[in-house]
Design a protein around this motif. Structure first.
Motif, PDB file in Angstrom:
ATOM      1  N   ASP A  99      34.412 -10.153  91.487  1.00 37.37           N
ATOM      2  CA  ASP A  99      35.594 -10.847  91.451  1.00 37.37           C
ATOM      3  C   ASP A  99      36.367 -10.287  90.176  1.00 37.37           C
ATOM      4  O   ASP A  99      35.975  -9.019  89.759  1.00 37.37           O
ATOM      5  CB  ASP A  99      35.535 -12.339  91.404  1.00 37.37           C
ATOM      6  CG  ASP A  99      34.718 -12.774  90.193  1.00 37.37           C
ATOM      7  OD1 ASP A  99      34.444 -12.111  89.361  1.00 37.37           O
ATOM      8  OD2 ASP A  99      34.180 -13.931  90.455  1.00 37.37           O
ATOM      9  N   ASP A 134      38.595 -15.293  81.717  1.00 36.48           N
ATOM     10  CA  ASP A 134      38.338 -16.041  82.572  1.00 36.48           C
ATOM     11  C   ASP A 134      39.330 -15.758  83.748  1.00 36.48           C
ATOM     12  O   ASP A 134      40.585 -15.902  83.671  1.00 36.48           O
ATOM     13  CB  ASP A 134      38.409 -17.585  82.655  1.00 36.48           C
ATOM     14  CG  ASP A 134      37.217 -18.291  83.522  1.00 36.48           C
ATOM     15  OD1 ASP A 134      36.399 -17.730  84.490  1.00 36.48           O
ATOM     16  OD2 ASP A 134      37.374 -19.607  83.632  1.00 36.48           O
ATOM     17  N   GLU A 148      38.942 -18.000  90.725  1.00 41.13           N
ATOM     18  CA  GLU A 148      37.909 -18.140  91.433  1.00 41.13           C
ATOM     19  C   GLU A 148      38.223 -17.468  92.970  1.00 41.13           C
ATOM     20  O   GLU A 148      38.998 -18.048  93.565  1.00 41.13           O
ATOM     21  CB  GLU A 148      37.016 -19.253  91.531  1.00 41.13           C
ATOM     22  CG  GLU A 148      35.780 -19.388  92.535  1.00 41.13           C
ATOM     23  CD  GLU A 148      34.780 -18.415  91.662  1.00 41.13           C
ATOM     24  OE1 GLU A 148      34.091 -17.830  92.469  1.00 41.13           O
ATOM     25  OE2 GLU A 148      34.264 -18.726  90.501  1.00 41.13           O
ATOM     26  N   THR A 149      36.956 -16.637  93.539  1.00 46.41           N
ATOM     27  CA  THR A 149      37.258 -16.160  94.833  1.00 46.41           C
ATOM     28  C   THR A 149      35.979 -16.094  95.611  1.00 46.41           C
ATOM     29  O   THR A 149      36.223 -16.313  96.725  1.00 46.41           O
ATOM     30  CB  THR A 149      37.944 -14.581  95.053  1.00 46.41           C
ATOM     31  OG1 THR A 149      36.800 -13.934  94.136  1.00 46.41           O
ATOM     32  CG2 THR A 149      39.047 -14.510  94.172  1.00 46.41           C
ATOM     33  N   LYS A 150      34.743 -16.448  94.673  1.00 44.13           N
ATOM     34  CA  LYS A 150      33.535 -16.429  95.537  1.00 44.13           C
ATOM     35  C   LYS A 150      32.886 -17.819  95.742  1.00 44.13           C
ATOM     36  O   LYS A 150      31.720 -18.010  96.104  1.00 44.13           O
ATOM     37  CB  LYS A 150      32.879 -15.510  94.857  1.00 44.13           C
ATOM     38  CG  LYS A 150      33.290 -13.911  94.750  1.00 44.13           C
ATOM     39  CD  LYS A 150      33.350 -13.552  95.897  1.00 44.13           C
ATOM     40  CE  LYS A 150      34.017 -12.075  95.854  1.00 44.13           C
ATOM     41  NZ  LYS A 150      33.928 -11.486  97.240  1.00 44.13           N
ATOM     42  N   ASP A 151      33.703 -19.009  95.494  1.00 46.60           N
ATOM     43  CA  ASP A 151      32.883 -20.353  95.516  1.00 46.60           C
ATOM     44  C   ASP A 151      33.114 -20.485  97.053  1.00 46.60           C
ATOM     45  O   ASP A 151      33.904 -20.702  97.660  1.00 46.60           O
ATOM     46  CB  ASP A 151      33.599 -21.345  94.584  1.00 46.60           C
ATOM     47  CG  ASP A 151      33.086 -22.727  94.658  1.00 46.60           C
ATOM     48  OD1 ASP A 151      32.084 -23.048  95.648  1.00 46.60           O
ATOM     49  OD2 ASP A 151      33.106 -23.308  93.738  1.00 46.60           O
ATOM     50  N   PRO A 152      31.684 -20.716  97.651  1.00 46.82           N
ATOM     51  CA  PRO A 152      31.554 -20.939  98.902  1.00 46.82           C
ATOM     52  C   PRO A 152      32.363 -22.463  99.091  1.00 46.82           C
ATOM     53  O   PRO A 152      32.527 -22.818 100.731  1.00 46.82           O
ATOM     54  CB  PRO A 152      30.326 -20.933  99.132  1.00 46.82           C
ATOM     55  CG  PRO A 152      29.413 -21.222  97.846  1.00 46.82           C
ATOM     56  CD  PRO A 152      30.402 -20.774  96.810  1.00 46.82           C
ATOM     57  N   ASN A 153      32.428 -23.359  98.296  1.00 48.10           N
ATOM     58  CA  ASN A 153      32.924 -24.569  98.795  1.00 48.10           C
ATOM     59  C   ASN A 153      34.405 -24.764  98.687  1.00 48.10           C
ATOM     60  O   ASN A 153      34.861 -26.088  99.166  1.00 48.10           O
ATOM     61  CB  ASN A 153      32.048 -25.536  97.809  1.00 48.10           C
ATOM     62  CG  ASN A 153      30.870 -25.664  97.767  1.00 48.10           C
ATOM     63  OD1 ASN A 153      30.075 -25.453  98.948  1.00 48.10           O
ATOM     64  ND2 ASN A 153      30.029 -25.620  96.735  1.00 48.10           N
ATOM     65  N   VAL A 154      34.879 -23.730  98.084  1.00 44.38           N
ATOM     66  CA  VAL A 154      36.519 -23.871  98.023  1.00 44.38           C
ATOM     67  C   VAL A 154      37.187 -22.442  98.473  1.00 44.38           C
ATOM     68  O   VAL A 154      36.645 -21.393  98.356  1.00 44.38           O
ATOM     69  CB  VAL A 154      37.066 -24.112  96.466  1.00 44.38           C
ATOM     70  CG1 VAL A 154      36.434 -25.556  96.039  1.00 44.38           C
ATOM     71  CG2 VAL A 154      36.370 -23.062  95.635  1.00 44.38           C
ATOM     72  N   GLU A 198      40.983 -18.996  94.833  1.00 43.60           N
ATOM     73  CA  GLU A 198      42.040 -19.647  94.053  1.00 43.60           C
ATOM     74  C   GLU A 198      43.529 -18.661  93.955  1.00 43.60           C
ATOM     75  O   GLU A 198      43.296 -17.494  94.272  1.00 43.60           O
ATOM     76  CB  GLU A 198      41.724 -20.069  92.672  1.00 43.60           C
ATOM     77  CG  GLU A 198      40.563 -20.923  92.711  1.00 43.60           C
ATOM     78  CD  GLU A 198      40.202 -21.366  91.284  1.00 43.60           C
ATOM     79  OE1 GLU A 198      39.419 -22.487  91.006  1.00 43.60           O
ATOM     80  OE2 GLU A 198      40.350 -20.668  90.479  1.00 43.60           O
ATOM     81  N   TYR A 228      22.969 -17.950  84.580  1.00 43.80           N
ATOM     82  CA  TYR A 228      22.604 -17.418  86.059  1.00 43.80           C
ATOM     83  C   TYR A 228      22.172 -16.008  85.514  1.00 43.80           C
ATOM     84  O   TYR A 228      21.922 -15.313  86.888  1.00 43.80           O
ATOM     85  CB  TYR A 228      24.236 -17.183  86.632  1.00 43.80           C
ATOM     86  CG  TYR A 228      24.913 -18.357  86.639  1.00 43.80           C
ATOM     87  CD1 TYR A 228      24.522 -19.168  87.662  1.00 43.80           C
ATOM     88  CD2 TYR A 228      26.181 -18.701  85.827  1.00 43.80           C
ATOM     89  CE1 TYR A 228      25.068 -20.806  87.540  1.00 43.80           C
ATOM     90  CE2 TYR A 228      26.889 -19.844  86.020  1.00 43.80           C
ATOM     91  CZ  TYR A 228      26.320 -20.633  86.865  1.00 43.80           C
ATOM     92  OH  TYR A 228      27.021 -21.874  87.045  1.00 43.80           O
TER      93      TYR A 228
END
Length: 358
Positions: A56, A77, A80-86, A89, A121
């Motif tokens: 990303d 920062d 976000e593009t990889k959050d599976p829940n949303v 952005e 992580y």
């Protein structure tokens, strides 16, 4: 700090690394020849990596030391593009594309670490220098696609990112644009504009239009509330891009719109109640009128079914009897001494009465 100064700082840092490496290998004084040799040595060290793929706008996979590692750009920062829940952005895909342009697959980079090399992580935290010595972390911010962020205790690249970010703000680039519809400022403008239109004008006089207005307000106010919550939380890249004063102004505008919309909803509820009261009163009056009409009809039917009424008594006309004078009966003689006085005879001379003396 200007863009040129920022690049100079990065170049100095890179040259410092190269010089240190050259001194460690050759023990010679730093000069142009030694720096070139040191740079070559540094490129051969474990800090050199090859781009495998971009994940990303602030993360990519690199090959280094015989294996692959996920690298997170320090002190910047991006959306976000990889959050599976949303969903992805706003400006997230653009940030990813920009990093792909900065770091083409197969290109060589130098990973410069700070005090803490890994995040929770397991990603490598690094300043990333491309083949020309540019600090990619700052370049992402310079395009207006990222905001400065601290990953304590790693502050090494924070100031160059801040300087690049300010350049983007001045240029109204990326996250600072006033024309990109998905950015918060534009969303606030549209949401509050919609609320303003819904609360303008008098209330409708029928339930259908009142319900439409109320439904529109429910949707519009849901957006207003969500935007206000995001602004107050300030945990999204987009809101972090705004100056505190600008963010506060947007929150104030959202608060006013929420109050106006809520007030209109209250007024709609009151108007609907008033309409219901009027309708109930009209229904009551109609019911009363219907009941009266039914009673009147029932009475008429009752009367219609009564036996015939006899004709009213008409007394006979009064006829007075004809006057018949009674027959004259002379008075009986008064007993006593014989009358010797004057006599008054009745017509015909057959009877008399004593005449009074005059």
């Amino acid at each position: 700090m200007s863009s040129s100064k920022s690049r100079q700082l990065v170049a100095i840092k890179f040259a410092g690394l190269a010089t240190a490496a050259a001194l460690a290998i050759s023990g010679c004084n730093a000069n142009t020849t030694n720096r070139d040799a040191a740079t070559a040595s540094l490129n051969a060290s474990k800090n050199e990596a090859v781009v495998v793929r971009v994940i990303d706008g602030d993360t990519f996979v690199a090959s280094a030391g015989g294996g692959e590692k996920t690298v997170r750009l320090l002190n910047v920062d991006t959306p976000e593009t990889k959050d599976p829940n949303v969903p992805a952005e706003c400006m997230g895909p653009e940030a990813t594309k920009a990093l792909e342009e900065f770091l083409p697959v197969g290109s060589k980079v130098v990973l410069e670490l700070d005090k803490e090399p890994l995040d929770k992580y397991g990603r490598t935290l690094a300043g990333v220098l491309d083949s020309s010595g540019r600090l990619v972390n700052a370049e992402v911010a310079r395009k207006g696609l990222g905001v400065p962020v601290l990953f304590e205790p790693n502050r090494k690249f924070y100031q160059p990112v801040v300087d690049a970010f300010e350049e983007a703000r001045t240029a109204a680039a990326g996250l600072h644009s006033t024309s990109i519809a998905c950015l918060p400022a534009q969303q606030v403008q549209e949401a509050t504009k919609l609320v303003d239109s819904l609360v303008a004008g008098p209330l409708a006089d029928n339930n259908l239009d009142l319900d439409k207005g109320h439904a529109g307000l429910v949707t519009a106010l849901a957006t207003v509330v969500a935007l206000k919550a995001a602004a107050e939380a300030n945990n999204l890249v987009h809101w972090a891009a705004y100056e505190p004063s600008q963010r506060n102004a947007l929150v104030t505008r959202l608060t006013s719109a929420n109050a106006a919309g809520s007030g209109r909803q209250t007024a709609i509820v009151a108007k609907k109640k008033a309409l219901a009261d009027v309708a109930a009163e009209a229904a009551r009056q109609a019911a009363d009128a219907a009941a009266a009409a039914a009673a009147q009809a029932a009475e008429a039917e009752r009367v219609r079914n009564l036996p015939p009424v006899p004709a009213p008594y008409v007394p006979p006309a009064y006829v007075p009897p004809a006057y018949v004078p009674p027959a004259y009966v002379p008075p009986a003689p008064v007993p006593g001494p014989k009358y010797t006085g004057p006599r008054c005879y009745a017509p015909g001379g057959k009877s008399w009465t004593p005449c009074s003396k005059k």
